[in-house]
Write a protein that holds these residues in place. Structure first.
Motif, short mmCIF file in Angstrom:
data_model
loop_
_atom_site.label_atom_id
_atom_site.label_comp_id
_atom_site.label_asym_id
_atom_site.label_seq_id
_atom_site.Cartn_x
_atom_site.Cartn_y
_atom_site.Cartn_z
N SER A 32 0.93 -1.30 0.16
CA SER A 32 -0.16 0.25 0.06
C SER A 32 0.89 1.18 -0.02
O SER A 32 2.21 1.05 0.49
CB SER A 32 -0.80 0.08 1.19
OG SER A 32 -1.80 -0.95 1.37
N ASN A 33 0.05 2.30 -0.44
CA ASN A 33 0.90 3.66 -0.08
C ASN A 33 0.57 3.92 1.16
O ASN A 33 -0.83 3.81 1.54
CB ASN A 33 0.37 4.80 -1.06
CG ASN A 33 0.61 4.40 -2.68
OD1 ASN A 33 1.82 3.88 -2.94
ND2 ASN A 33 -0.37 4.71 -3.31
N VAL A 34 1.32 4.38 2.01
CA VAL A 34 0.97 4.76 3.46
C VAL A 34 1.39 6.11 3.85
O VAL A 34 2.38 6.87 3.39
CB VAL A 34 1.96 3.96 4.30
CG1 VAL A 34 1.86 4.14 5.72
CG2 VAL A 34 1.64 2.30 3.98
N VAL A 35 0.57 6.84 4.44
CA VAL A 35 0.51 8.18 5.16
C VAL A 35 0.46 8.01 6.67
O VAL A 35 -0.42 7.66 7.09
CB VAL A 35 -0.70 9.31 4.68
CG1 VAL A 35 -0.47 10.50 5.17
CG2 VAL A 35 -0.90 9.11 2.94
N VAL A 36 1.71 8.51 6.91
CA VAL A 36 2.09 8.47 8.55
C VAL A 36 1.69 9.77 9.12
O VAL A 36 2.55 10.72 8.74
CB VAL A 36 3.61 7.65 8.74
CG1 VAL A 36 3.55 7.90 10.18
CG2 VAL A 36 3.73 6.53 8.01
N VAL A 37 0.81 9.90 10.04
CA VAL A 37 0.44 11.14 10.50
C VAL A 37 0.83 11.18 11.95
O VAL A 37 0.61 10.08 12.96
CB VAL A 37 -1.08 11.45 10.37
CG1 VAL A 37 -1.28 13.01 11.13
CG2 VAL A 37 -1.49 11.56 9.03
#
Length: 272
Positions: A32-37
Protein backbone atom coordinates in the motif's frame (compact mmCIF):
# COMPACT_ATOMS: atom_id res chain seq x y z
CA UNK A 1 -4.61 -14.36 1.36
CA UNK A 2 -4.84 -11.80 -1.43
CA UNK A 3 -5.93 -8.61 0.32
CA UNK A 4 -6.30 -6.33 -2.70
CA UNK A 5 -4.44 -3.59 -0.85
CA UNK A 6 -1.48 -3.27 -3.20
CA UNK A 7 -1.39 0.28 -4.53
CA UNK A 8 -4.20 1.52 -2.30
CA UNK A 9 -3.61 4.55 -0.11
CA UNK A 10 -3.90 4.22 3.66
CA UNK A 11 -3.73 7.11 6.15
CA UNK A 12 -2.92 6.28 9.77
CA UNK A 13 -3.24 8.88 12.51
CA UNK A 14 -0.93 8.47 15.48
CA UNK A 15 1.17 6.48 13.04
CA UNK A 16 4.62 7.09 14.45
CA UNK A 17 4.55 4.77 17.48
CA UNK A 18 3.33 1.50 18.98
CA UNK A 19 -0.07 0.51 17.49
CA UNK A 20 0.07 3.12 14.72
CA UNK A 21 3.54 2.03 13.68
CA UNK A 22 2.44 -1.61 13.69
CA UNK A 23 -0.50 -0.76 11.44
CA UNK A 24 1.70 1.26 9.07
CA UNK A 25 4.14 -1.63 8.71
CA UNK A 26 1.32 -4.12 8.15
CA UNK A 27 -0.10 -2.11 5.24
CA UNK A 28 3.40 -1.54 3.87
CA UNK A 29 3.85 -5.30 3.63
CA UNK A 30 0.76 -5.36 1.40
CA UNK A 31 2.33 -2.84 -1.00
CA UNK A 32 0.00 0.00 0.00
CA UNK A 33 0.85 3.68 -0.17
CA UNK A 34 1.09 4.78 3.46
CA UNK A 35 0.48 8.20 4.98
CA UNK A 36 1.98 8.39 8.47
CA UNK A 37 0.48 11.17 10.59
CA UNK A 38 1.88 12.31 13.92
CA UNK A 39 3.65 15.13 15.73
CA UNK A 40 7.10 13.71 16.48
CA UNK A 41 9.00 14.59 13.29
CA UNK A 42 12.12 12.55 14.02
CA UNK A 43 10.21 9.41 14.97
CA UNK A 44 7.84 9.90 12.04
CA UNK A 45 10.74 9.95 9.60
CA UNK A 46 12.13 6.76 11.13
CA UNK A 47 8.78 5.03 10.71
CA UNK A 48 8.58 6.18 7.09
CA UNK A 49 11.98 4.62 6.41
CA UNK A 50 10.81 1.37 8.01
CA UNK A 51 7.59 1.46 5.97
CA UNK A 52 9.53 1.74 2.72
CA UNK A 53 11.84 -1.07 3.76
CA UNK A 54 8.81 -3.23 4.50
CA UNK A 55 7.50 -2.81 0.93
CA UNK A 56 5.20 0.21 0.73
CA UNK A 57 4.60 1.64 -2.71
CA UNK A 58 5.11 5.21 -1.52
CA UNK A 59 5.09 6.91 1.86
CA UNK A 60 4.16 10.38 3.04
CA UNK A 61 4.94 11.82 6.47
CA UNK A 62 2.50 14.50 7.58
CA UNK A 63 2.84 16.41 10.84
CA UNK A 64 -0.57 17.35 12.19
CA UNK A 65 -2.57 17.69 15.39
CA UNK A 66 -5.70 15.73 14.54
CA UNK A 67 -7.67 17.64 17.17
CA UNK A 68 -7.38 20.70 14.89
CA UNK A 69 -9.87 20.65 11.99
CA UNK A 70 -7.83 22.97 9.81
CA UNK A 71 -4.74 20.77 10.12
CA UNK A 72 -6.85 17.69 9.39
CA UNK A 73 -8.26 19.30 6.27
CA UNK A 74 -4.76 20.10 5.03
CA UNK A 75 -3.69 16.51 5.78
CA UNK A 76 -6.47 14.96 3.71
CA UNK A 77 -5.97 17.48 0.89
CA UNK A 78 -2.25 16.64 0.76
CA UNK A 79 -3.08 12.94 0.58
CA UNK A 80 -5.42 13.48 -2.37
CA UNK A 81 -2.88 15.69 -4.10
CA UNK A 82 -0.08 13.13 -3.70
CA UNK A 83 -1.98 9.90 -4.36
CA UNK A 84 -5.22 10.91 -6.06
CA UNK A 85 -7.45 9.26 -3.48
CA UNK A 86 -7.68 8.08 0.11
CA UNK A 87 -8.85 4.46 0.22
CA UNK A 88 -8.44 3.57 3.89
CA UNK A 89 -8.58 5.85 6.93
CA UNK A 90 -7.30 4.43 10.22
CA UNK A 91 -8.28 6.63 13.16
CA UNK A 92 -5.63 5.45 15.58
CA UNK A 93 -4.70 8.64 17.46
CA UNK A 94 -5.82 8.42 21.07
CA UNK A 95 -4.73 8.02 24.65
CA UNK A 96 -5.47 9.12 28.18
CA UNK A 97 -4.13 12.17 29.93
CA UNK A 98 -4.36 10.93 33.53
CA UNK A 99 -5.08 7.98 35.78
CA UNK A 100 -7.47 8.99 38.57
CA UNK A 101 -10.70 7.98 40.26
CA UNK A 102 -13.41 9.98 38.52
CA UNK A 103 -14.43 11.80 41.71
CA UNK A 104 -10.87 13.09 42.03
CA UNK A 105 -10.28 13.73 38.34
CA UNK A 106 -9.51 17.14 36.89
CA UNK A 107 -12.28 18.48 34.59
CA UNK A 108 -9.71 20.42 32.59
CA UNK A 109 -8.02 17.10 31.79
CA UNK A 110 -11.31 15.56 30.61
CA UNK A 111 -11.16 17.84 27.59
CA UNK A 112 -7.85 16.33 26.54
CA UNK A 113 -9.29 12.82 26.58
CA UNK A 114 -12.41 13.96 24.73
CA UNK A 115 -10.43 15.78 22.04
CA UNK A 116 -7.77 13.13 21.56
CA UNK A 117 -10.08 10.14 21.37
CA UNK A 118 -13.43 11.13 19.87
CA UNK A 119 -12.99 14.65 18.45
CA UNK A 120 -9.94 13.50 16.46
CA UNK A 121 -11.93 10.57 15.05
CA UNK A 122 -14.81 12.84 14.07
CA UNK A 123 -12.47 15.43 12.49
CA UNK A 124 -10.57 12.95 10.35
CA UNK A 125 -13.62 10.96 9.26
CA UNK A 126 -15.56 14.11 8.36
CA UNK A 127 -12.67 15.26 6.17
CA UNK A 128 -12.11 11.88 4.48
CA UNK A 129 -15.69 10.82 3.77
CA UNK A 130 -16.60 13.18 0.90
CA UNK A 131 -13.85 11.75 -1.31
CA UNK A 132 -14.83 8.18 -0.46
CA UNK A 133 -18.50 8.89 -1.15
CA UNK A 134 -17.65 10.52 -4.48
CA UNK A 135 -15.67 7.43 -5.52
CA UNK A 136 -18.22 4.98 -4.12
CA UNK A 137 -15.75 3.03 -2.03
CA UNK A 138 -13.62 3.27 1.09
CA UNK A 139 -12.73 1.81 4.45
CA UNK A 140 -12.83 3.55 7.82
CA UNK A 141 -11.17 1.72 10.71
CA UNK A 142 -11.40 3.21 14.18
CA UNK A 143 -9.17 2.11 17.04
CA UNK A 144 -11.34 1.72 20.11
CA UNK A 145 -10.46 -0.20 23.27
CA UNK A 146 -11.56 -3.03 25.51
CA UNK A 147 -11.80 -0.22 28.08
CA UNK A 148 -15.00 0.75 26.27
CA UNK A 149 -16.40 -2.77 26.64
CA UNK A 150 -15.47 -3.63 30.22
CA UNK A 151 -14.45 -0.28 31.72
CA UNK A 152 -11.05 0.40 33.25
CA UNK A 153 -10.66 1.77 36.79
CA UNK A 154 -8.92 5.16 36.95
CA UNK A 155 -9.78 5.69 33.26
CA UNK A 156 -13.46 6.65 33.33
CA UNK A 157 -13.34 9.43 30.76
CA UNK A 158 -11.01 7.51 28.43
CA UNK A 159 -13.27 4.44 28.64
CA UNK A 160 -16.31 6.61 27.90
CA UNK A 161 -14.67 8.24 24.90
CA UNK A 162 -13.63 4.89 23.46
CA UNK A 163 -17.25 3.82 23.98
CA UNK A 164 -18.21 6.82 21.87
CA UNK A 165 -15.80 5.62 19.18
CA UNK A 166 -17.52 2.23 19.14
CA UNK A 167 -20.98 3.83 18.92
CA UNK A 168 -19.85 6.20 16.16
CA UNK A 169 -18.53 3.19 14.24
CA UNK A 170 -21.91 1.47 14.25
CA UNK A 171 -23.90 4.59 13.35
CA UNK A 172 -21.58 5.60 10.53
CA UNK A 173 -21.64 2.08 9.09
CA UNK A 174 -25.41 2.40 8.74
CA UNK A 175 -25.14 5.81 7.11
CA UNK A 176 -22.51 5.13 4.45
CA UNK A 177 -22.90 1.45 3.63
CA UNK A 178 -24.97 2.20 0.51
CA UNK A 179 -22.07 4.37 -0.73
CA UNK A 180 -19.73 1.38 -0.78
CA UNK A 181 -17.92 2.29 2.45
CA UNK A 182 -17.39 -0.06 5.38
CA UNK A 183 -16.76 1.21 8.91
CA UNK A 184 -15.33 -1.01 11.63
CA UNK A 185 -13.41 -0.70 14.88
CA UNK A 186 -10.66 -2.64 16.61
CA UNK A 187 -10.66 -2.90 20.41
CA UNK A 188 -7.14 -3.79 21.58
CA UNK A 189 -6.11 -4.68 25.09
CA UNK A 190 -2.77 -3.54 26.57
CA UNK A 191 -0.65 -3.37 23.44
CA UNK A 192 3.01 -3.42 24.43
CA UNK A 193 5.91 -2.17 22.28
CA UNK A 194 8.53 -4.81 21.57
CA UNK A 195 11.35 -2.37 20.79
CA UNK A 196 11.07 0.81 22.81
CA UNK A 197 13.79 2.63 20.85
CA UNK A 198 12.05 2.02 17.53
CA UNK A 199 8.40 2.01 18.56
CA UNK A 200 8.01 4.79 21.15
CA UNK A 201 7.75 8.48 20.31
CA UNK A 202 7.99 11.53 22.54
CA UNK A 203 4.24 11.64 23.20
CA UNK A 204 3.69 7.92 23.80
CA UNK A 205 2.23 6.63 27.05
CA UNK A 206 5.14 4.14 26.99
CA UNK A 207 7.82 6.85 26.84
CA UNK A 208 10.04 6.90 29.97
CA UNK A 209 8.47 10.27 30.84
CA UNK A 210 4.99 9.13 29.81
CA UNK A 211 1.83 8.43 31.76
CA UNK A 212 2.49 4.71 32.32
CA UNK A 213 5.78 5.45 34.09
CA UNK A 214 4.04 8.08 36.22
CA UNK A 215 1.31 5.59 37.08
CA UNK A 216 3.83 2.97 38.21
CA UNK A 217 5.61 5.55 40.34
CA UNK A 218 2.52 6.86 42.12
CA UNK A 219 0.23 3.86 42.61
CA UNK A 220 0.56 0.90 44.93
CA UNK A 221 1.05 -2.65 43.73
CA UNK A 222 -2.49 -3.49 44.83
CA UNK A 223 -3.97 -0.58 42.88
CA UNK A 224 -2.04 -1.62 39.79
CA UNK A 225 -3.25 -5.20 40.20
CA UNK A 226 -6.88 -4.06 40.35
CA UNK A 227 -6.41 -2.15 37.10
CA UNK A 228 -5.10 -5.14 35.20
CA UNK A 229 -7.11 -7.89 33.52
CA UNK A 230 -6.05 -11.43 32.75
CA UNK A 231 -6.12 -12.99 29.33
CA UNK A 232 -6.87 -16.68 28.82
CA UNK A 233 -3.52 -17.09 27.08
CA UNK A 234 0.02 -17.41 28.38
CA UNK A 235 0.77 -13.85 27.22
CA UNK A 236 -0.87 -10.85 28.90
CA UNK A 237 -0.15 -8.21 26.23
CA UNK A 238 -0.92 -7.71 22.56
CA UNK A 239 1.80 -6.73 20.11
CA UNK A 240 1.47 -3.85 17.60
CA UNK A 241 1.80 -6.23 14.64
CA UNK A 242 -1.32 -8.07 15.80
CA UNK A 243 -3.38 -4.89 15.71
CA UNK A 244 -1.87 -4.21 12.29
CA UNK A 245 -2.99 -7.62 11.04
CA UNK A 246 -6.55 -6.93 12.22
CA UNK A 247 -6.56 -3.58 10.41
CA UNK A 248 -5.31 -5.16 7.19
CA UNK A 249 -8.09 -7.74 7.36
CA UNK A 250 -10.81 -5.10 7.88
CA UNK A 251 -9.44 -3.06 4.96
CA UNK A 252 -9.05 -6.05 2.66
CA UNK A 253 -11.31 -7.27 -0.13
CA UNK A 254 -12.00 -10.29 2.06
CA UNK A 255 -13.81 -8.09 4.59
CA UNK A 256 -16.00 -6.31 2.05
CA UNK A 257 -19.12 -7.71 3.75
CA UNK A 258 -17.97 -6.80 7.28
CA UNK A 259 -19.18 -3.48 8.65
CA UNK A 260 -20.34 -1.93 11.90
CA UNK A 261 -18.27 -4.38 13.94
CA UNK A 262 -15.94 -3.99 16.91
CA UNK A 263 -13.18 -6.60 16.68
CA UNK A 264 -11.57 -7.25 20.06
CA UNK A 265 -7.87 -8.17 19.95
CA UNK A 266 -7.64 -8.88 23.64
CA UNK A 267 -6.39 -12.41 24.32
CA UNK A 268 -9.81 -13.37 25.64
CA UNK A 269 -9.91 -10.90 28.52
CA UNK A 270 -13.70 -10.87 28.24
CA UNK A 271 -13.69 -14.59 28.98
CA UNK A 272 -11.24 -14.61 31.88
Amino acid sequence: METGLNGRTVLITGGSANIGRGIALAFAAEGSNVVVVGRDEAQGRRVCDAVLERGAGQVLWWAAAVTDRAQVGAMVAATHERFGALDVLVNNAGGNAEFAEFVNSDPTVWEKDISLNIASTLNCTHAALPGMIERGCGRVINIGSTSAILGDPLMAVYSAMKGAVHAFTRVLAREVGKQGITVNAIAPYATMPLDYEQEVNSGSRWHPDGIVARLAATRSTEELRLMSRRTVLDRQFAFPAEIGAAAVYLASDGAAFVTGQVLAVDGGTQLA
